[in-house]
Design an enzyme around this catalytic site. Structure first.
Site, PDB file in Angstrom:
ATOM      1  N   HIS A 192     -21.054  -9.299  -0.426  1.00 54.39           N
ATOM      2  CA  HIS A 192     -21.858  -9.864   0.652  1.00 54.39           C
ATOM      3  C   HIS A 192     -21.198 -11.055   1.332  1.00 54.39           C
ATOM      4  O   HIS A 192     -21.342 -11.249   2.523  1.00 54.39           O
ATOM      5  CB  HIS A 192     -23.263 -10.222   0.167  1.00 54.39           C
ATOM      6  CG  HIS A 192     -23.313 -11.302  -0.847  1.00 54.39           C
ATOM      7  ND1 HIS A 192     -23.541 -11.042  -2.171  1.00 54.39           N
ATOM      8  CD2 HIS A 192     -23.143 -12.626  -0.738  1.00 54.39           C
ATOM      9  CE1 HIS A 192     -23.517 -12.184  -2.831  1.00 54.39           C
ATOM     10  NE2 HIS A 192     -23.272 -13.152  -1.980  1.00 54.39           N
ATOM     11  N   GLU A 442     -50.725  -7.674   3.071  1.00 56.94           N
ATOM     12  CA  GLU A 442     -50.197  -8.834   2.356  1.00 56.94           C
ATOM     13  C   GLU A 442     -51.123  -9.287   1.226  1.00 56.94           C
ATOM     14  O   GLU A 442     -50.882 -10.304   0.589  1.00 56.94           O
ATOM     15  CB  GLU A 442     -49.929  -9.985   3.323  1.00 56.94           C
ATOM     16  CG  GLU A 442     -51.099 -10.399   4.173  1.00 56.94           C
ATOM     17  CD  GLU A 442     -50.751 -11.511   5.165  1.00 56.94           C
ATOM     18  OE1 GLU A 442     -49.735 -12.188   4.983  1.00 56.94           O
ATOM     19  OE2 GLU A 442     -51.524 -11.692   6.121  1.00 56.94           O
ATOM     20  N   ASP A 466     -46.826 -13.211   1.156  1.00 62.55           N
ATOM     21  CA  ASP A 466     -48.123 -13.350   0.491  1.00 62.55           C
ATOM     22  C   ASP A 466     -48.322 -12.284  -0.571  1.00 62.55           C
ATOM     23  O   ASP A 466     -48.844 -12.570  -1.648  1.00 62.55           O
ATOM     24  CB  ASP A 466     -49.254 -13.291   1.521  1.00 62.55           C
ATOM     25  CG  ASP A 466     -49.433 -14.637   2.200  1.00 62.55           C
ATOM     26  OD1 ASP A 466     -49.500 -15.649   1.474  1.00 62.55           O
ATOM     27  OD2 ASP A 466     -49.473 -14.698   3.441  1.00 62.55           O
ATOM     28  N   CYS A 513     -42.047  -7.580   7.046  1.00 63.69           N
ATOM     29  CA  CYS A 513     -41.654  -8.816   7.732  1.00 63.69           C
ATOM     30  C   CYS A 513     -41.560 -10.025   6.811  1.00 63.69           C
ATOM     31  O   CYS A 513     -41.369 -11.137   7.269  1.00 63.69           O
ATOM     32  CB  CYS A 513     -42.632  -9.128   8.861  1.00 63.69           C
ATOM     33  SG  CYS A 513     -44.243  -9.638   8.265  1.00 63.69           S
TER      34      CYS A 513
HETATM   35  C1  PEP Z   1     -46.029 -12.718   4.782  1.00 68.45           C
HETATM   36  O1  PEP Z   1     -47.027 -13.064   4.152  1.00 68.45           O
HETATM   37  O2  PEP Z   1     -45.123 -12.002   4.309  1.00 68.45           O
HETATM   38  C2  PEP Z   1     -45.826 -13.184   6.154  1.00 68.45           C
HETATM   39  C3  PEP Z   1     -44.803 -12.772   6.867  1.00 68.45           C
HETATM   40  O3  PEP Z   1     -46.722 -14.061   6.629  1.00 68.45           O
HETATM   41  P1  PEP Z   1     -46.651 -15.652   6.415  1.00 68.45           P
HETATM   42  O4  PEP Z   1     -45.319 -15.940   5.762  1.00 68.45           O
HETATM   43  O5  PEP Z   1     -46.775 -16.206   7.780  1.00 68.45           O
HETATM   44  O6  PEP Z   1     -47.825 -15.871   5.551  1.00 68.45           O
HETATM   45 MG    MG Z   2     -48.683 -13.947   5.137  1.00 64.32          MG
END
Ligand code: PEP
Ligand code: MG
Length: 591
Positions: A192, A442, A466, A513
């Site tokens: 990497h 999440e 989360d 995400c």
């Molecule tokens: C998550 O919970 O993965 C997320 C992208 O939301 P946040 O980090 O804003 O809670």
């Molecule tokens: Mg979140």
């Protein structure tokens, strides 16, 4: 002048001021300007005061429930005032002009060594108290989950990162517009680091053994990736050579075109890489990094930044519209406010920022009445946001996403609110276009009912930040348990697979995400689990693109099948990294 010989993994010569990152201890050491000394010392003092309050609170609670245990924290309270601990760290900040986190860590090493030498087992055990206390002080020093990227924001334009090692997840958070090159102790020919340097087009030397100990933060160094050298305290001729090389870097247009090419695996499976952003101004960074679109806009940051009043529909509309137009032809996914009660209250009463909510407050500590749950208790405000979004949706590709959903009922209520907001607009004579509606997965309950939710939404986005903490019962903001926060835990991988399958069965798109998508090694495993859409911190996009372009999707699927049979995080990590080393042809680097 001193020359350290290593292995050049990316050619070119650059000079700059050293920033030293000791990743093993998760502490960044950097030199602070003389004017900042007082600020750092004040941070130490604030951290001490906060730690004391917390310890006293714990003691008080214990005194009520388990009086026999309440003296357990006496030792820590005493240590908090020990001149060998925080006053010594303050002296280090003043004398060596280093950041407070680093000073605390150094003092802990010194303090810990003394305990190691004492024969008395009782006293030796007190080392654990020191470690616990230092963990608390460090936690309280952090204004938020400060990443190297946040810390590096304060640096000079021309910095060189000298690290013991540079894992992909940290590398992805570094602001590479400020860091010109890097040098690491480890990483002889790890896949990497080499890929990372090439994809970023920055000179790099690895395998330097102890460069991170030899280089002082703030010292001028030259990284010569062509000659495989790190030069500490270079002579003027070396600096001139670096300046000369700056002119023959690859033409910006070529680098730009490479950044913008769509991502795919080596056998042509298209992978969508979007960006996570918090502020509309981050759009430029997302485009620069080659993001196809915005996969997560954390809209609650509007309230920390430019909007004083959540009831201001027109201003919200303007911001969403500009973002959608700015990202065209790519799409924008706006997550509705993910606030908690306290944060919302601070915006409603027009408190100045910080009295109720600072944007950098630890996000992971918030649970309870938050996200969509809170929005549903305030239909007046929620409808304002939904109207603003539906109006903006007429200007391009917008998707609306609800955070922190834990049941189908909540989703139905939210969809009803969308319908009501659309009806409000119709009554005004505005005709909103239909906008896809999705949910963040999440909360474990949402993951386990993904098949049910999938029937009623247009898309899923898996929010692993989360999901991991609620699934593994680990508060990321608490340093003392944060090492249990494991994205590669078998439970997490299974949950992701379950959600991906539910989405596939219902034929709805699913992306991921959370921060784990920013780690290129993990992203390859996620592709093996069948995911083909990700949203990540913009700096991670070029690296992910490069890594994926060198791997075959069938090999990644086979790797994921193998990994799903493993029981421990250690085994999973080992197999993942070993397999990637074998699968990835590292151009120009032989092992
Ligand atoms: C998550 O919970 O993965 C997320 C992208 O939301 P946040 O980090 O804003 O809670
Ligand atoms: Mg979140």
């Amino acid at each position: 002048m001193q020359r350290l010989k290593g292995i050049g993994v990316s050619p070119g010569v650059v000079a700059g001021r050293a920033v030293v990152l000791i990743q093993r201890a998760q502490v960044l050491r950097y030199q602070i300007a003389p004017a900042r000394v007082d600020v750092e010392i004040e941070r130490l003092e604030e951290s001490r005061a906060r730690s004391r309050r917390q310890l006293l609170e714990i003691q008080e609670q214990l005194a009520r429930r388990r009086p026999e245990l309440s003296s357990l924290f006496d030792a820590q309270l005493l240590m908090l005032d020990d001149p060998m601990l925080l006053p010594r760290a303050a002296a280090m900040v003043r004398d060596q002009r280093v950041n407070a986190e680093w000073a605390v860590q150094q003092v802990f090493h010194e303090f810990g060594a003394v305990f190691d030498e004492v024969a008395d087992p009782y006293l030796r055990e007190r080392r654990g108290d020191v470690a616990d206390l230092v963990g608390r002080v460090r936690m309280n020093l952090r204004k938020h989950d400060a990443t190297p990227r946040d810390l590096l924001r304060e640096l000079d334009e021309a910095s060189i990162l000298v690290a013991d090692e540079l894992t992909p997840s940290v590398a992805a958070q570094v602001d590479w517009t400020k860091v010109r090159g890097f040098a690491t102790d480890a990483g002889s020919r790890t896949y990497h680091t080499a890929i990372l340097a090439r994809s970023l087009d920055v000179p790099a030397v690895v395998g330097l053994h102890n460069a991170s100990e030899q280089v002082q933060a703030g010292q001028i160094v030259v990284v010569d990736g062509t000659a495989s050298e790190l030069i500490i305290g270079p002579a003027p001729e070396e600096l001139a050579r670096a300046a000369h090389h700056a002119d023959d870097r690859r033409p910006a247009a070529i680098v730009d075109a490479e950044r913008r090419r769509p991502a795919s695996t080596s056998d042509g499976v298209p992978i969508r890489l979007d960006a996570n952003i918090e502020f509309p101004d981050d759009l430029a960074a997302a485009r620069y990094a080659g993001a196809e679109g915005i996969g997560l806009y954390r809209s609650e940051f509007l309230l920390a930044d430019r909007i004083d009043d959540v009831r201001d529909e027109d201003r919200q509309y303007e911001i969403y519209r500009r973002m959608i137009e700015g990202m065209a032809p790519g799409g924008v996914t706006v997550r509705t406010f993910d606030l908690d009660e306290e944060q919302l209250a601070s915006r409603l009463t027009h408190h100045p920022l910080g009295s109720g909510w600072a944007a950098d407050e630890p996000r992971s500590a918030r649970q309870g009445l938050r996200g969509l749950r809170l929005s549903l208790t305030r239909p007046d405000l929620f409808r304002v946001q939904l109207r603003a979004l539906l109006r903006a949706g007429r200007h391009g590709r917008l998707r609306i996403m609800f955070p922190f959903v834990s049941s189908v009922e909540q989703l139905r209520d939210a969809r009803q609110m969308v319908a009501q907001a659309a009806a409000d607009l119709e009554r005004r004579g505005e005709h909103p276009a239909p906008v896809p509606i999705g949910v963040m997965i999440e909360v474990p309950a949402a993951a386990y009912t993904a098949d049910l939710l999938a029937r009623e939404v247009d898309f899923f986005t898996i929010g692993t930040n989360d999901l991991i903490q609620y699934c593994l019962a680990v508060d990321r903001a608490d340093e003392r348990v944060s090492r249990l926060y494991e994205p590669l835990h078998p439970a997490i991988l299974r949950m992701i697979l379950m959600v991906r399958r539910a989405a596939t069965r219902q034929r709805i798109p699913v992306s991921l995400c959370g921060e784990m998508a920013s780690d290129p090694a993990i992203v390859t495993l996620l592709v093996g689990l069948g995911l083909t859409e990700f949203s990540m911190t913009p700096g991670a996009i070029p690296i992910a693109k490069q890594v994926l372009s060198e791997l075959r999707s069938d090999e990644l699927r086979a790797l994921a099948r193998r990994i799903l049979k493993l029981s421990t995080v250690d085994d999973i990590e080992r197999v993942l990294l070993a397999a990637l080393g074998r699968l990835t042809p590292i151009k120009g680097v032989t092992s």
